[in-house]
Design an enzyme around this catalytic site. Structure first.
Site, PDB file in Angstrom:
ATOM      1  N   ARG A 162       0.835  -1.213   0.000  1.00 23.36           N
ATOM      2  CA  ARG A 162       0.000   0.000   0.000  1.00 23.36           C
ATOM      3  C   ARG A 162       0.867   1.259   0.000  1.00 23.36           C
ATOM      4  NH1 ARG A 162      -3.312  -3.467  -0.537  1.00 23.36           N
ATOM      5  NH2 ARG A 162      -5.438  -3.453   0.253  1.00 23.36           N
ATOM      6  N   SER A 237     -10.427  -0.009   3.230  1.00 25.38           N
ATOM      7  CA  SER A 237      -9.627  -0.174   4.451  1.00 25.38           C
ATOM      8  C   SER A 237      -9.146   1.186   4.926  1.00 25.38           C
ATOM      9  CB  SER A 237      -8.385  -1.015   4.170  1.00 25.38           C
ATOM     10  OG  SER A 237      -8.741  -2.268   3.672  1.00 25.38           O
ATOM     11  N   GLU A 333      -4.293   4.253   6.303  1.00 28.27           N
ATOM     12  CA  GLU A 333      -3.994   3.967   4.900  1.00 28.27           C
ATOM     13  C   GLU A 333      -4.582   5.069   4.021  1.00 28.27           C
ATOM     14  OE1 GLU A 333      -5.291   2.749   1.430  1.00 28.27           O
ATOM     15  OE2 GLU A 333      -5.955   0.871   2.351  1.00 28.27           O
TER      16      GLU A 333
HETATM   17  N1  EPU Z   1     -10.917  -9.946  10.597  1.00 28.53           N
HETATM   18  C1  EPU Z   1     -11.591  -9.939  11.795  1.00 28.53           C
HETATM   19  N2  EPU Z   1     -12.559  -8.996  11.977  1.00 28.53           N
HETATM   20  C2  EPU Z   1     -12.888  -8.102  11.037  1.00 28.53           C
HETATM   21  C3  EPU Z   1     -12.206  -8.106   9.816  1.00 28.53           C
HETATM   22  C4  EPU Z   1     -11.208  -9.038   9.602  1.00 28.53           C
HETATM   23  O1  EPU Z   1     -11.334 -10.748  12.679  1.00 28.53           O
HETATM   24  O2  EPU Z   1     -13.781  -7.283  11.296  1.00 28.53           O
HETATM   25  C5  EPU Z   1      -9.844 -10.945  10.366  1.00 28.53           C
HETATM   26  C6  EPU Z   1     -10.356 -12.308   9.945  1.00 28.53           C
HETATM   27  O3  EPU Z   1      -9.580 -13.278  10.591  1.00 28.53           O
HETATM   28  C7  EPU Z   1     -10.047 -12.370   8.466  1.00 28.53           C
HETATM   29  C8  EPU Z   1      -8.774 -11.536   8.398  1.00 28.53           C
HETATM   30  O4  EPU Z   1      -8.967 -10.516   9.377  1.00 28.53           O
HETATM   31  O5  EPU Z   1      -9.859 -13.664   8.052  1.00 28.53           O
HETATM   32  C9  EPU Z   1      -8.544 -10.910   7.047  1.00 28.53           C
HETATM   33  O6  EPU Z   1      -9.690 -10.171   6.636  1.00 28.53           O
HETATM   34  P1  EPU Z   1      -9.992  -9.869   5.085  1.00 28.53           P
HETATM   35  O7  EPU Z   1      -9.843 -11.114   4.299  1.00 28.53           O
HETATM   36  O8  EPU Z   1     -11.268  -9.128   5.010  1.00 28.53           O
HETATM   37  O9  EPU Z   1      -8.783  -8.962   4.650  1.00 28.53           O
HETATM   38  P2  EPU Z   1      -8.014  -7.764   5.358  1.00 28.53           P
HETATM   39  O10 EPU Z   1      -6.633  -8.221   5.673  1.00 28.53           O
HETATM   40  O11 EPU Z   1      -8.826  -7.225   6.486  1.00 28.53           O
HETATM   41  C10 EPU Z   1      -6.972  -6.783   3.160  1.00 28.53           C
HETATM   42  C11 EPU Z   1      -6.950  -5.482   2.418  1.00 28.53           C
HETATM   43  C12 EPU Z   1      -8.254  -5.246   1.672  1.00 28.53           C
HETATM   44  C13 EPU Z   1      -8.448  -6.392   0.704  1.00 28.53           C
HETATM   45  C14 EPU Z   1      -8.457  -7.710   1.502  1.00 28.53           C
HETATM   46  C15 EPU Z   1      -8.486  -8.895   0.600  1.00 28.53           C
HETATM   47  C16 EPU Z   1      -5.446  -4.015   3.627  1.00 28.53           C
HETATM   48  C17 EPU Z   1      -5.317  -2.799   4.473  1.00 28.53           C
HETATM   49  N3  EPU Z   1      -6.685  -4.375   3.312  1.00 28.53           N
HETATM   50  O12 EPU Z   1      -7.970  -6.675   4.181  1.00 28.53           O
HETATM   51  O13 EPU Z   1      -8.122  -4.051   0.914  1.00 28.53           O
HETATM   52  O14 EPU Z   1      -9.653  -6.255  -0.023  1.00 28.53           O
HETATM   53  O15 EPU Z   1      -7.240  -7.832   2.274  1.00 28.53           O
HETATM   54  O16 EPU Z   1      -7.261  -9.021  -0.038  1.00 28.53           O
HETATM   55  O17 EPU Z   1      -4.438  -4.617   3.271  1.00 28.53           O
HETATM   56  C18 EPU Z   1      -8.570  -1.716   0.764  1.00 28.53           C
HETATM   57  O18 EPU Z   1      -7.362  -1.544   0.726  1.00 28.53           O
HETATM   58  O19 EPU Z   1      -9.371  -0.751   0.728  1.00 28.53           O
HETATM   59  C19 EPU Z   1      -9.097  -3.077   0.922  1.00 28.53           C
HETATM   60  C20 EPU Z   1     -10.387  -3.310   1.076  1.00 28.53           C
END
Ligand code: EPU
Length: 337
Positions: A162, A237, A333
């Site tokens: 990012r 995010s 971010e």
């Molecule tokens: N989780 C929770 N609670 C929540 C949200 C997430 O416990 O409310 C935990 C869960 O264990 C889940 C893990 O976090 O399995 C990962 O969550 P998710 O797959 O939704 O992905 P993320 O790591 O939260 C990142 C990116 C997103 C992108 C997704 C999928 C960043 C900052 N965010 O989110 O990017 O869509 O992975 O690749 O790296 C964006 O940048 O605007 C964005 C949406």
């Protein structure tokens, strides 16, 4: 140049917060941009793309230039490769769909990300196992102080998670007018490693996915988990997933054996900020109209009339409680203006 004064930016930011631009103009091509820069004698202008990664906390006193530079083309092919180029003002998701319609692979995992083509390299957009840098070829950008057009190859952009040179040393100094990407015409390098994609494909009975299947799966996952800015203002995010040393992870695992993490470089991991925020008790909470989204705690939302300052305050409170509970500092971010 047609400069308008005292323009509301509410419709130009996906949080849907009210903020005004003292001066505002739109440019449709590089020449118009250079002309606008030549005529404008004031402070360095602010470049606005899709408004999907900014939080406006007050009036912008400078000139705001909306980048509407369009155009999409296949610029070359060789073997299994094809190069495409698109104007910085093009909508990102429309470019993804256009490339898929042409049978080109590489952008399928990046489907439905809000924002413009020109904004994509600034934060090296990423999702579901892929990042822009993997398909990035080069970009053209106009230096705001001089009006000069410069080219940047992949190395010059210094991409990180990012992150790029346009968020650091060159922050606010360029308008990205054209982005060129290297895609595939055959033997696509598919990535279904992300758990949610695999599950979605399985539930749809797709054993040998095409680029279209992956795109459709990503669209379904995003639509389910992330709020539509047209319905509920947000900027995706709000925080980055913090890079955490392995030693710190091991300490945290003693109290939180189920803490999720992704490997990230040597000796460190990324811990999902959404998990940390949820554990700190913020998921689904709101202070006035500023809220933490009920289905994905990493996303802050505007329930209606929240101001940018109120959303920023909520973000600071979340940062504070995550730091108190876990000793981890969350980095925003989104660009706070
Ligand atoms: N989780 C929770 N609670 C929540 C949200 C997430 O416990 O409310 C935990 C869960 O264990 C889940 C893990 O976090 O399995 C990962 O969550 P998710 O797959 O939704 O992905 P993320 O790591 O939260 C990142 C990116 C997103 C992108 C997704 C999928 C960043 C900052 N965010 O989110 O990017 O869509 O992975 O690749 O790296 C964006 O940048 O605007 C964005 C949406």
């Amino acid at each position: 140049m047609n400069i308008r004064e005292n323009i509301s930016l509410k419709a130009h930011n996906t949080f849907g917060v009210e903020a005004r631009a003292r001066y505002f103009t739109e440019v449709n091509n590089t020449r118009e941009l250079q002309e606008a820069l030549r005529q404008w004698a004031g402070e360095r202008p602010f470049i606005l793309g899709g408004g999907s990664n900014i939080l406006l906390t007050g009036e912008i006193n400078r000139l705001v230039i909306k980048n509407n530079i369009g155009g999409r083309a296949v610029t070359g092919t060789a073997g299994d490769k094809a190069w495409i180029s698109a104007g910085g003002g093009e909508n990102w998701h429309r470019l993804v769909l256009w490339s898929l319609d042409l049978g080109l692979g590489g952008l399928e995992n990046l489907s439905l990300i809000p924002g413009t083509v020109g904004a994509a390299p600034i934060q090296n957009i990423g999702a579901y196992g892929r990042e822009l840098r993997e398909v990035f070829h080069a970009l053209e950008a106009v230096e705001l102080d001089t009006g000069a057009l410069h080219s940047f190859d992949k190395e010059a952009c210094r991409f990180g998670y990012r992150d790029s040179i346009f968020k650091r040393e060159l922050k606010g100094r360029y308008c990205i007018t054209r982005v060129s990407l290297e895609l595939t015409t055959a033997n696509h390098n598919l990535d279904t490693s992300y758990g949610a994609i695999r599950q979605m494909l399985e539930s749809r009975g797709v054993a040998n996915p095409t680029i279209h299947d992956i795109s459709r799966a990503v669209i379904a996952i995003r639509s389910e988990k992330l709020p539509d800015p047209e319905v509920l203002g947000n900027s995706g995010s709000f925080f980055k997933n913090p890079e955490t040393p392995l030693t710190q992870l091991e300490k945290l695992q003693k109290c939180y054996p189920d803490i999720p993490y992704y490997p990230f470089g040597e000796g460190s991991v990324k811990v999902p900020a959404g998990w940390l925020i949820e554990q700190a008790g913020w998921k689904g909470k709101r202070i006035g109209d500023a809220g933490c989204y009920e289905k994905q705690a990493l996303v802050l939302v505007n329930h209606g009339q929240a101001s940018g300052k109120e959303i920023f305050k909520l973000a600071e409170r979340i940062q504070q409680s995550v730091e108190e509970k876990f000793g981890i500092v969350l980095e925003m971010e989104v660009n706070v203006i």
